[in-house]
Design a protein around this motif. Structure first.
Motif, PDB file in Angstrom:
ATOM      1  N   ALA A 105      -5.591  -0.501   1.307  1.00 22.87           N
ATOM      2  CA  ALA A 105      -5.317  -0.677  -0.124  1.00 22.87           C
ATOM      3  C   ALA A 105      -4.381  -1.852  -0.353  1.00 22.87           C
ATOM      4  O   ALA A 105      -4.545  -2.610  -1.309  1.00 22.87           O
ATOM      5  CB  ALA A 105      -4.717   0.600  -0.712  1.00 22.87           C
ATOM      6  N   GLY A 122       0.814  -1.218   0.000  1.00 24.76           N
ATOM      7  CA  GLY A 122       0.000   0.000   0.000  1.00 24.76           C
ATOM      8  C   GLY A 122       0.844   1.263   0.000  1.00 24.76           C
ATOM      9  O   GLY A 122       0.533   2.239  -0.680  1.00 24.76           O
ATOM     10  N   THR A 156      -6.064   2.430  -4.317  1.00 24.24           N
ATOM     11  CA  THR A 156      -5.663   3.754  -3.838  1.00 24.24           C
ATOM     12  C   THR A 156      -6.238   4.848  -4.738  1.00 24.24           C
ATOM     13  O   THR A 156      -6.722   5.875  -4.244  1.00 24.24           O
ATOM     14  CB  THR A 156      -4.127   3.865  -3.772  1.00 24.24           C
ATOM     15  OG1 THR A 156      -3.628   2.848  -2.904  1.00 24.24           O
ATOM     16  CG2 THR A 156      -3.694   5.218  -3.258  1.00 24.24           C
ATOM     17  N   MET A 196      -4.767   4.152   4.784  1.00 27.55           N
ATOM     18  CA  MET A 196      -5.027   3.845   3.384  1.00 27.55           C
ATOM     19  C   MET A 196      -4.045   2.792   2.879  1.00 27.55           C
ATOM     20  O   MET A 196      -4.412   1.920   2.092  1.00 27.55           O
ATOM     21  CB  MET A 196      -4.903   5.103   2.511  1.00 27.55           C
ATOM     22  CG  MET A 196      -5.254   4.845   1.055  1.00 27.55           C
ATOM     23  SD  MET A 196      -4.863   6.183  -0.103  1.00 27.55           S
ATOM     24  CE  MET A 196      -5.550   7.598   0.634  1.00 27.55           C
ATOM     25  N   GLN A 235       1.095   4.240  -2.923  1.00 25.32           N
ATOM     26  CA  GLN A 235       1.023   5.682  -2.695  1.00 25.32           C
ATOM     27  C   GLN A 235       2.246   6.393  -3.261  1.00 25.32           C
ATOM     28  O   GLN A 235       2.140   7.508  -3.768  1.00 25.32           O
ATOM     29  CB  GLN A 235       0.888   5.973  -1.206  1.00 25.32           C
ATOM     30  CG  GLN A 235      -0.471   5.629  -0.671  1.00 25.32           C
ATOM     31  CD  GLN A 235      -0.622   5.989   0.786  1.00 25.32           C
ATOM     32  OE1 GLN A 235      -0.035   6.950   1.263  1.00 25.32           O
ATOM     33  NE2 GLN A 235      -1.401   5.199   1.505  1.00 25.32           N
TER      34      GLN A 235
END
Length: 87
Positions: free
Chosen positions: A36, A14, A74, A32, A18
């Protein structure tokens, strides 16, 4: 111990997603990243591994699928968050 490893793997995937999409605010949103990473790993990693014929073993196809799945999750998460801010 396996669950802790899966959560850690999901966090890393994840966070990588990002970094690929660019970070909002200059830092990684770890909530997140976990969500994710876990959802993207489950869907993308499993799908890519099964398509490649690797089964459920840890292979490069599963890791690449996990990263692609996490990037998609995401991007969707950010789109929904941006839409709710404007509404």
């Amino acid at each position: 111990m396996l669950i802790l490893g899966l959560i850690l793997f999901g966090m890393l995937i994840g966070a990588g997603a990002q970094l690929i999409l660019g970070r909002d605010g200059g830092s990684i949103d770890w909530t997140m990243a976990i969500v994710a990473g876990l959802v993207g790993s489950f869907v993308g990693g499993l799908l890519f591994s099964l398509i490649a014929g690797d089964g459920i073993e840890l292979r490069a196809s599963g890791i690449i699928g996990s990263l692609i799945g996490a990037v998609i999750v995401t991007a969707i998460w950010r789109a929904v968050a941006a839409r709710s801010k404007t509404a």
